[in-house]
Structure formats: C-alpha cells, structure tokens
Design an enzyme around this catalytic site. Structure first.
Site, PDB file in Angstrom:
ATOM      1  N   HIS A  82      -4.729   0.212  -1.082  1.00 56.32           N
ATOM      2  CA  HIS A  82      -3.709   1.241  -0.866  1.00 56.32           C
ATOM      3  C   HIS A  82      -2.503   0.934  -1.743  1.00 56.32           C
ATOM      4  CE1 HIS A  82      -5.302   3.182   2.906  1.00 56.32           C
ATOM      5  NE2 HIS A  82      -6.118   2.161   2.736  1.00 56.32           N
TER       6      HIS A  82
ATOM      7  N   CYS B 196      -2.644   8.758   0.272  1.00 62.69           N
ATOM      8  CA  CYS B 196      -2.141   8.298   1.562  1.00 62.69           C
ATOM      9  C   CYS B 196      -1.153   9.319   2.120  1.00 62.69           C
ATOM     10  CB  CYS B 196      -1.484   6.941   1.337  1.00 62.69           C
ATOM     11  SG  CYS B 196      -0.137   6.512   2.405  1.00 62.69           S
TER      12      CYS B 196
HETATM   13  N1  LIG Z   1      -3.839   2.653   9.579  1.00 62.01           N
HETATM   14  C1  LIG Z   1      -3.484   3.059   8.350  1.00 62.01           C
HETATM   15  N2  LIG Z   1      -2.255   2.810   7.913  1.00 62.01           N
HETATM   16  C2  LIG Z   1      -1.946   3.213   6.670  1.00 62.01           C
HETATM   17  C3  LIG Z   1      -2.833   3.865   5.816  1.00 62.01           C
HETATM   18  N3  LIG Z   1      -2.186   4.113   4.650  1.00 62.01           N
HETATM   19  C4  LIG Z   1      -0.958   3.622   4.787  1.00 62.01           C
HETATM   20  N4  LIG Z   1      -0.789   3.064   6.004  1.00 62.01           N
HETATM   21  C5  LIG Z   1       0.347   2.401   6.651  1.00 62.01           C
HETATM   22  O1  LIG Z   1       1.212   3.320   7.203  1.00 62.01           O
HETATM   23  C6  LIG Z   1       2.328   2.588   7.636  1.00 62.01           C
HETATM   24  C7  LIG Z   1       3.572   3.453   7.639  1.00 62.01           C
HETATM   25  O2  LIG Z   1       4.532   2.659   8.280  1.00 62.01           O
HETATM   26  P1  LIG Z   1       6.055   3.048   8.416  1.00 62.01           P
HETATM   27  O3  LIG Z   1       6.761   1.874   9.025  1.00 62.01           O
HETATM   28  O4  LIG Z   1       6.163   4.381   9.098  1.00 62.01           O
HETATM   29  O5  LIG Z   1       6.503   3.304   6.911  1.00 62.01           O
HETATM   30  P2  LIG Z   1       7.132   2.292   5.855  1.00 62.01           P
HETATM   31  O6  LIG Z   1       8.509   1.898   6.265  1.00 62.01           O
HETATM   32  O7  LIG Z   1       7.017   2.946   4.519  1.00 62.01           O
HETATM   33  O8  LIG Z   1       6.161   1.027   5.974  1.00 62.01           O
HETATM   34  P3  LIG Z   1       5.880  -0.172   4.957  1.00 62.01           P
HETATM   35  O9  LIG Z   1       4.716   0.217   4.123  1.00 62.01           O
HETATM   36  O10 LIG Z   1       5.584  -1.356   5.825  1.00 62.01           O
HETATM   37  O11 LIG Z   1       7.121  -0.355   4.104  1.00 62.01           O
HETATM   38  C8  LIG Z   1       2.394   1.366   6.736  1.00 62.01           C
HETATM   39  O12 LIG Z   1       2.125   0.237   7.538  1.00 62.01           O
HETATM   40  C9  LIG Z   1       1.235   1.587   5.761  1.00 62.01           C
HETATM   41  O13 LIG Z   1       0.614   0.386   5.333  1.00 62.01           O
HETATM   42  C10 LIG Z   1      -4.141   4.111   6.314  1.00 62.01           C
HETATM   43  O14 LIG Z   1      -5.000   4.688   5.656  1.00 62.01           O
HETATM   44  N5  LIG Z   1      -4.419   3.681   7.586  1.00 62.01           N
HETATM   45 ZN   LIG Z   2       0.913   4.830   2.222  1.00 66.93          ZN
END
Ligand SMILES: Nc1nc2c(ncn2[C@@H]2O[C@H](COP(=O)(O)OP(=O)(O)OP(=O)(O)O)[C@@H](O)[C@H]2O)c(=O)[nH]1
Ligand SMILES: [Zn+2]
Length: 203
Positions: free
Chosen positions: A163, A92
């Site tokens: 994921h 990811c």
């Molecule tokens: N659309 C999509 N989202 C992804 C993928 N892999 C990870 N994510 C999402 O990328 C997002 C990043 O969100 P951010 O708010 O910037 O980061 P964060 O604070 O670490 O988010 P959380 O995971 O909600 O704690 C998260 O909602 C993840 O679930 C993917 O392959 N596709």
């Molecule tokens: Zn991720």
C-alpha cells in the site's frame, strides 16, 4: 463471446459517464492549494490528464460481475482450478493513492460443471480493483462473486499487496506486504485448503 469481452475498462464502462471536467476543475484547485501555478507550461494539460486517468482507475465501479461471469462452459472437472499471480493496481479509498500486488483465485466447479474462462478470473480482479477500495473488501468481493455466479463447490482468494499510503507517506514502510484471504465452501476443509495454499505459495 459476450459484449464485455470487447469492452475495455474505459471511462464509460457499464454506461456510466465519469464527469471528467468536474475532476479537472478539482485538480486545478489542488494544484493551486499546494502553491503551484496550474497555468505554467508543464501543468496546463495536467487536470485533463488526471481526469482521464481517474476515469480509468475507477471504471470497475460500473461493471457488473454477473455479466462478466455469464459465459460459462460445461467442462468435466470437479477439482481445483487455480489462476495465480494475477497482477493488479487498485486505489486505497482512505488516501486515494495506489495499492498494488497480486491476486490468486481458485475454485472447485459445482455439480453442474459451470467453469468460466480463465481470463474472466483476471477480469474479475480488475472489476473490483478499479474502484476506491480496501484490500479486505476487494478479497471478499471476488470470492463472493465467484460463489454467486459460478455456484462452485468452493472458492479461495488470496491477495498480497503493498500500500503506497504506508510506503510514501504516513508510517513510511516501503516493502511491507499485506496478505488477505477469503475461503468459501469445500475449500474451507483443511486438506483442500492446504492443497490450494501450497499451490498458491509454491512459487
Ligand atoms: N484495513 C485496511 N486498512 C487500510 C487499507 N488501506 C489503507 N489502510 C489504513 O487506513 C488507515 C487510515 O487511518 P487514519 O488514522 O484514519 O488515517 P491516517 O492518519 O492517514 O493514518 P496513517 O496512515 O497511520 O498516517 C491507515 O492505518 C492505513 O494504513 C486497507 O486496504 N485495509
Ligand atoms: Zn491509504
């Protein structure tokens, strides 16, 4: 057989040399930042090991799908070819932790009958999975590569993943699955699409 058949997904895939000493230095920094002692017995070789692993995780960045799909055969078959349940691991791009699952790839060969080796479809998944990725882009890149290099009547890619950034951290929902699909050409027609989907989902 092309060169790429002989070529495992290594640190130097596509001729690019991953800078492993630089990764190792960064990993040492991370270990210090979390309050570990990078010089203790169990961790001394860890930066080097991680560097080697990263070179493998991202080897697909430097591979060319045109080369991979360059070997084709003329086989009289103008109906669906489907390889399903191709397992893979990717990384990811948001958190640099794994996401993993299965890919299903189908295509209907074009009028000039270009058919690729079945293993090449699995290799295509590897090529795009071994990059910093998001699932949607992985799915689209696979279908676009098929369209660009095999010139088929249609193509379908379905990807199902868990994921780890959603399982072991953050929202912590182990087992939640994300399904993405990308469909092009004749496979967009409802009957053809339904046939492909039933073959993919009929486990
Ligand atoms: N659309 C999509 N989202 C992804 C993928 N892999 C990870 N994510 C999402 O990328 C997002 C990043 O969100 P951010 O708010 O910037 O980061 P964060 O604070 O670490 O988010 P959380 O995971 O909600 O704690 C998260 O909602 C993840 O679930 C993917 O392959 N596709
Ligand atoms: Zn991720």
């Amino acid at each position: 057989m092309t060169d790429i058949d002989e070529q495992p997904l290594t640190a130097t895939a596509g001729g690019f040399e991953v800078d492993q000493p630089r990764i190792a230095r960064a990993v040492r920094e991370i270990l210090e930042a979390i309050g570990e002692d990078p010089d203790r017995d169990g961790l001394q070789e860890t930066p080097k090991r991680v560097a080697k692993a990263y070179a493998e995780f991202f080897a697909g960045l430097h591979q060319d799908p045109a080369e991979l799909l360059g070997t084709t055969f003329d086989i009289e078959h103008d109906e669906l070819v489907l390889v399903k349940d191709i397992p893979f691991y990717s990384t990811c791009e948001h958190h640099l932790v794994p996401f993993h699952g299965t890919a299903h790839i189908g295509y209907i060969p074009g009028r000039d009958g270009k058919v690729t080796g079945l293993s090449k479809l699995a290799r295509l998944v590897e090529l795009y999975a071994r990059r910093p990725q998001v699932q949607e882009r992985l799915t689209t890149q696979i279908v676009e590569a098929l369209m660009a290099h095999l010139d088929p009547r249609g193509a379908i890619v379905v990807v199902e993943c868990e994921h780890l950034c959603m399982s072991m951290r953050g929202v912590r929902k182990p087992g939640a699955k994300t399904v993405t699909s990308a469909v092009r050409g004749q496979l967009r027609q409802p009957a053809t699409r339904a046939e492909a989907m039933s073959l993919i989902l009929g486990k």
